[in-house]
Design a protein around this motif. Structure first.
Motif, PDB file in Angstrom:
ATOM      1  N   ASN A 156      -8.052   7.270  -3.510  1.00  0.00           N
ATOM      2  CA  ASN A 156      -8.418   6.406  -2.378  1.00  0.00           C
ATOM      3  C   ASN A 156      -7.722   6.797  -1.066  1.00  0.00           C
ATOM      4  O   ASN A 156      -7.566   5.969  -0.175  1.00  0.00           O
ATOM      5  CB  ASN A 156      -8.109   4.942  -2.692  1.00  0.00           C
ATOM      6  CG  ASN A 156      -8.800   4.478  -3.958  1.00  0.00           C
ATOM      7  OD1 ASN A 156      -9.965   4.802  -4.211  1.00  0.00           O
ATOM      8  ND2 ASN A 156      -8.074   3.727  -4.793  1.00  0.00           N
ATOM      9  N   HIS A 157      -7.289   8.040  -0.973  1.00  0.00           N
ATOM     10  CA  HIS A 157      -6.652   8.536   0.240  1.00  0.00           C
ATOM     11  C   HIS A 157      -7.313   9.854   0.639  1.00  0.00           C
ATOM     12  O   HIS A 157      -7.861  10.557  -0.201  1.00  0.00           O
ATOM     13  CB  HIS A 157      -5.150   8.782   0.019  1.00  0.00           C
ATOM     14  CG  HIS A 157      -4.341   7.535  -0.144  1.00  0.00           C
ATOM     15  ND1 HIS A 157      -4.449   6.715  -1.249  1.00  0.00           N
ATOM     16  CD2 HIS A 157      -3.388   6.969   0.647  1.00  0.00           C
ATOM     17  CE1 HIS A 157      -3.608   5.707  -1.142  1.00  0.00           C
ATOM     18  NE2 HIS A 157      -2.956   5.842   0.007  1.00  0.00           N
ATOM     19  N   SER A 158      -7.208  10.177   1.908  1.00  0.00           N
ATOM     20  CA  SER A 158      -7.688  11.481   2.377  1.00  0.00           C
ATOM     21  C   SER A 158      -6.541  12.198   3.080  1.00  0.00           C
ATOM     22  O   SER A 158      -5.612  11.570   3.598  1.00  0.00           O
ATOM     23  CB  SER A 158      -8.866  11.308   3.346  1.00  0.00           C
ATOM     24  OG  SER A 158      -8.479  10.551   4.470  1.00  0.00           O
ATOM     25  N   GLY A 159      -6.593  13.505   3.080  1.00  0.00           N
ATOM     26  CA  GLY A 159      -5.543  14.281   3.718  1.00  0.00           C
ATOM     27  C   GLY A 159      -4.491  14.743   2.730  1.00  0.00           C
ATOM     28  O   GLY A 159      -4.531  14.426   1.539  1.00  0.00           O
ATOM     29  N   ALA A 160      -3.530  15.508   3.233  1.00  0.00           N
ATOM     30  CA  ALA A 160      -2.474  16.081   2.395  1.00  0.00           C
ATOM     31  C   ALA A 160      -1.218  15.217   2.452  1.00  0.00           C
ATOM     32  O   ALA A 160      -0.835  14.714   3.519  1.00  0.00           O
ATOM     33  CB  ALA A 160      -2.153  17.494   2.858  1.00  0.00           C
ATOM     34  N   SER A 198       0.847  -1.197   0.000  1.00  0.00           N
ATOM     35  CA  SER A 198       0.000   0.000   0.000  1.00  0.00           C
ATOM     36  C   SER A 198       0.880   1.244   0.000  1.00  0.00           C
ATOM     37  O   SER A 198       2.104   1.161   0.214  1.00  0.00           O
ATOM     38  CB  SER A 198      -0.914   0.002   1.228  1.00  0.00           C
ATOM     39  OG  SER A 198      -0.151   0.108   2.420  1.00  0.00           O
ATOM     40  N   TYR A 199       0.251   2.411  -0.229  1.00  0.00           N
ATOM     41  CA  TYR A 199       1.001   3.666  -0.240  1.00  0.00           C
ATOM     42  C   TYR A 199       0.477   4.573   0.860  1.00  0.00           C
ATOM     43  O   TYR A 199      -0.716   4.876   0.908  1.00  0.00           O
ATOM     44  CB  TYR A 199       0.888   4.340  -1.613  1.00  0.00           C
ATOM     45  CG  TYR A 199       1.786   3.677  -2.642  1.00  0.00           C
ATOM     46  CD1 TYR A 199       3.000   4.240  -3.015  1.00  0.00           C
ATOM     47  CD2 TYR A 199       1.427   2.449  -3.202  1.00  0.00           C
ATOM     48  CE1 TYR A 199       3.836   3.614  -3.929  1.00  0.00           C
ATOM     49  CE2 TYR A 199       2.258   1.809  -4.114  1.00  0.00           C
ATOM     50  CZ  TYR A 199       3.463   2.396  -4.469  1.00  0.00           C
ATOM     51  OH  TYR A 199       4.294   1.763  -5.369  1.00  0.00           O
ATOM     52  N   GLU A 200       1.386   4.962   1.727  1.00  0.00           N
ATOM     53  CA  GLU A 200       1.024   5.829   2.853  1.00  0.00           C
ATOM     54  C   GLU A 200       2.183   6.759   3.188  1.00  0.00           C
ATOM     55  O   GLU A 200       3.247   6.700   2.561  1.00  0.00           O
ATOM     56  CB  GLU A 200       0.648   4.988   4.086  1.00  0.00           C
ATOM     57  CG  GLU A 200      -0.842   4.813   4.284  1.00  0.00           C
ATOM     58  CD  GLU A 200      -1.594   6.133   4.365  1.00  0.00           C
ATOM     59  OE1 GLU A 200      -0.975   7.180   4.720  1.00  0.00           O
ATOM     60  OE2 GLU A 200      -2.796   6.156   4.067  1.00  0.00           O
ATOM     61  N   LEU A 205      -1.293   7.446  -8.692  1.00  0.00           N
ATOM     62  CA  LEU A 205      -2.131   7.800  -7.543  1.00  0.00           C
ATOM     63  C   LEU A 205      -2.350   9.307  -7.417  1.00  0.00           C
ATOM     64  O   LEU A 205      -3.405   9.747  -6.927  1.00  0.00           O
ATOM     65  CB  LEU A 205      -1.486   7.281  -6.253  1.00  0.00           C
ATOM     66  CG  LEU A 205      -1.503   5.763  -6.039  1.00  0.00           C
ATOM     67  CD1 LEU A 205      -0.610   5.381  -4.861  1.00  0.00           C
ATOM     68  CD2 LEU A 205      -2.933   5.271  -5.800  1.00  0.00           C
ATOM     69  N   THR A 206      -1.393  10.106  -7.838  1.00  0.00           N
ATOM     70  CA  THR A 206      -1.451  11.543  -7.586  1.00  0.00           C
ATOM     71  C   THR A 206      -1.635  12.399  -8.846  1.00  0.00           C
ATOM     72  O   THR A 206      -2.072  13.552  -8.746  1.00  0.00           O
ATOM     73  CB  THR A 206      -0.153  12.016  -6.896  1.00  0.00           C
ATOM     74  OG1 THR A 206       0.956  11.809  -7.804  1.00  0.00           O
ATOM     75  CG2 THR A 206       0.089  11.252  -5.615  1.00  0.00           C
ATOM     76  N   GLY A 207      -1.268  11.844  -9.983  1.00  0.00           N
ATOM     77  CA  GLY A 207      -1.286  12.632 -11.209  1.00  0.00           C
ATOM     78  C   GLY A 207      -0.133  13.628 -11.287  1.00  0.00           C
ATOM     79  O   GLY A 207      -0.070  14.469 -12.190  1.00  0.00           O
ATOM     80  N   VAL A 208       0.819  13.532 -10.353  1.00  0.00           N
ATOM     81  CA  VAL A 208       1.965  14.438 -10.322  1.00  0.00           C
ATOM     82  C   VAL A 208       3.085  13.853 -11.176  1.00  0.00           C
ATOM     83  O   VAL A 208       3.670  12.826 -10.827  1.00  0.00           O
ATOM     84  CB  VAL A 208       2.463  14.671  -8.878  1.00  0.00           C
ATOM     85  CG1 VAL A 208       3.739  15.517  -8.890  1.00  0.00           C
ATOM     86  CG2 VAL A 208       1.386  15.343  -8.048  1.00  0.00           C
ATOM     87  N   SER A 209       3.376  14.490 -12.299  1.00  0.00           N
ATOM     88  CA  SER A 209       4.420  14.015 -13.198  1.00  0.00           C
ATOM     89  C   SER A 209       5.662  14.879 -13.055  1.00  0.00           C
ATOM     90  O   SER A 209       5.709  15.809 -12.244  1.00  0.00           O
ATOM     91  CB  SER A 209       3.919  14.068 -14.644  1.00  0.00           C
ATOM     92  OG  SER A 209       3.695  15.416 -15.031  1.00  0.00           O
TER      93      SER A 209
END
Length: 405
Positions: free
Chosen positions: A337-341, A155-157, A381-385
């Protein structure tokens, strides 16, 4: 009859004198033979006796030195026994390829309210200390605690959740897995311990803004309560202030000023550097007090022999570079599928490549397939490239922070 007796007595006397003379002659011959065969006289014999005395003295001094060394070692073993030593399962650490003549250590600062050291708490401070064993140069890299990374279960956290989930073993494996490292040892310390260290050293000088001083006072209330210390506000002003352990730790924990968590990690490195410099100048009585108070709040995987080895070289170590990691980051509250910054690395593989260049001088390092796969997952997951705009994470307080340029 009387004459006959006199003659017998006279013969006995002459016989005795002859025997004494023969004995004396033999002694004289023995002395002459000794001189001929050994070439020594009275002066030479004195020199031989002096050499023997010196040899006995050297042996005595050597025995005393060995005894003192054994006493010091025994004292060290006794003191180090106050620490919480933990044996790690190396197979679970996911160490990547060897980094050469470097000892890489994971440092964890724990937000532990009840003295927990082995897990169940967040690691608010995560650092990688890299020691060049050939030069004794030390480089210190802070990992932003909110960085989105792959956990043990896939998982990613956030990075700091690994310690909470599985203690130092899982936190180390997270660093190795995501950054191609070979970390096998760690040191964890409760933030309360740092309060006691700084107080025993007589406090430290910190350059602050008025905003940082204000927030230090706010954080100091809780820090003092947890550490059992008195809380006396410092002046809310810009400039250098001499602060106690409570306010130094409060300064290091604050993340609400300009720069947020990125600036906070820099403050943590500043405090750690100040403490290290002052500890080098401390006398044995002060260091002994620190050991007695702080060691029970420290957990490590290093053996007693390892710790004594570090202690023997401590004056030779020099902190030559500090910085934050990842070098290029942004933040996002839109993680699938995550909440928060979250702190999101912009192209994790490129950041890892820069890390290896900066820490180990690997000019053409190629990140592993595992790191490249994690990079791709983070982008999904983030769309940050790699075209995203990076935050400024480089600050004046860091030392030779060229890797972040």
């Amino acid at each position: 009859m009387s004459k006959r007796n006199d003659k017998k007595a006279d013969r006995r006397n002459r016989s005795g004198r002859d025997y004494d003379k023969r004995t004396q002659d033999k002694r004289n011959r023995d002395k002459r033979d000794d001189k001929r065969h050994t070439g020594t006289g009275n002066g030479e014999r004195r020199r031989i006796r002096q050499k023997r005395r010196r040899r006995r003295m050297i042996i005595l001094v050597a025995e005393i030195i060995v005894l003192l060394v054994l006493c010091v070692a025994a004292y060290g073993f006794f003191k180090l026994d106050k620490m919480d030593f933990k044996v790690l399962n190396e197979e679970k650490l996911e160490a990547y390829q060897d980094t050469g003549p470097y000892t890489n250590i994971a440092l964890f600062g724990l937000d532990s309210r009840n003295g927990e050291l082995d897990g169940g708490v967040q690691s608010d401070c995560i650092m990688i200390a890299s020691i060049n064993n050939e030069t004794n140069d030390v480089k210190l890299l802070s990992v932003y605690r909110d960085t989105l990374l792959e956990q043990k279960d896939g998982s990613y956290e956030k990075a700091n959740s690994a310690y909470n989930r599985g203690g130092p073993e899982e936190a180390i494996s997270l660093l190795n897995r995501n950054f191609d490292l070979d970390i096998k040892n760690y040191v964890s310390v409760n933030f309360t311990a740092l309060v006691h260290v700084i107080d025993n050293l007589g406090g430290i000088d910190l350059e602050m803004t008025a905003e940082e001083a204000d927030w230090s006072n706010r954080y100091a209330v809780e820090t003092a309560e947890i550490s059992g210390k008195e809380c006396i506000d410092i002046e809310v002003k810009e400039g250098t202030q001499h602060v106690d352990g409570v306010h130094a730790v409060a300064y290091a924990r604050n993340r609400y000023t300009e720069g947020y968590d990125f600036k906070r990690t820099e403050r943590q490195r500043i405090v750690l550097n100040k403490v290290a410099q002052k500890a080098k100048e401390a006398n044995l009585l002060t260091l002994n007090s620190i050991v007695d108070e702080v060691f029970p709040m420290v957990s490590t995987s290093f053996s007693v022999r390892d710790m004594l080895g570090f202690a023997a070289n401590v004056l030779d170590y020099e902190l030559v570079e500090t910085g934050g990691f990842p070098y290029q980051v942004t933040t996002s509250e839109n993680v699938r599928n995550h909440s928060g910054a979250y702190v999101v690395p912009i192209d994790l593989a490129e950041n890892v490549e820069q890390m290896h260049q900066s820490l180990f001088g690997e000019e053409y390092y190629e990140p592993s397939k595992k790191v490249r796969d994690i990079r791709d997952a983070i982008i999904y997951l983030t769309g940050v490239s790699d075209s995203a705009e990076a935050y400024n994470t480089t600050f004046e307080g860091d030392i030779h922070n060229e890797g972040a340029q």
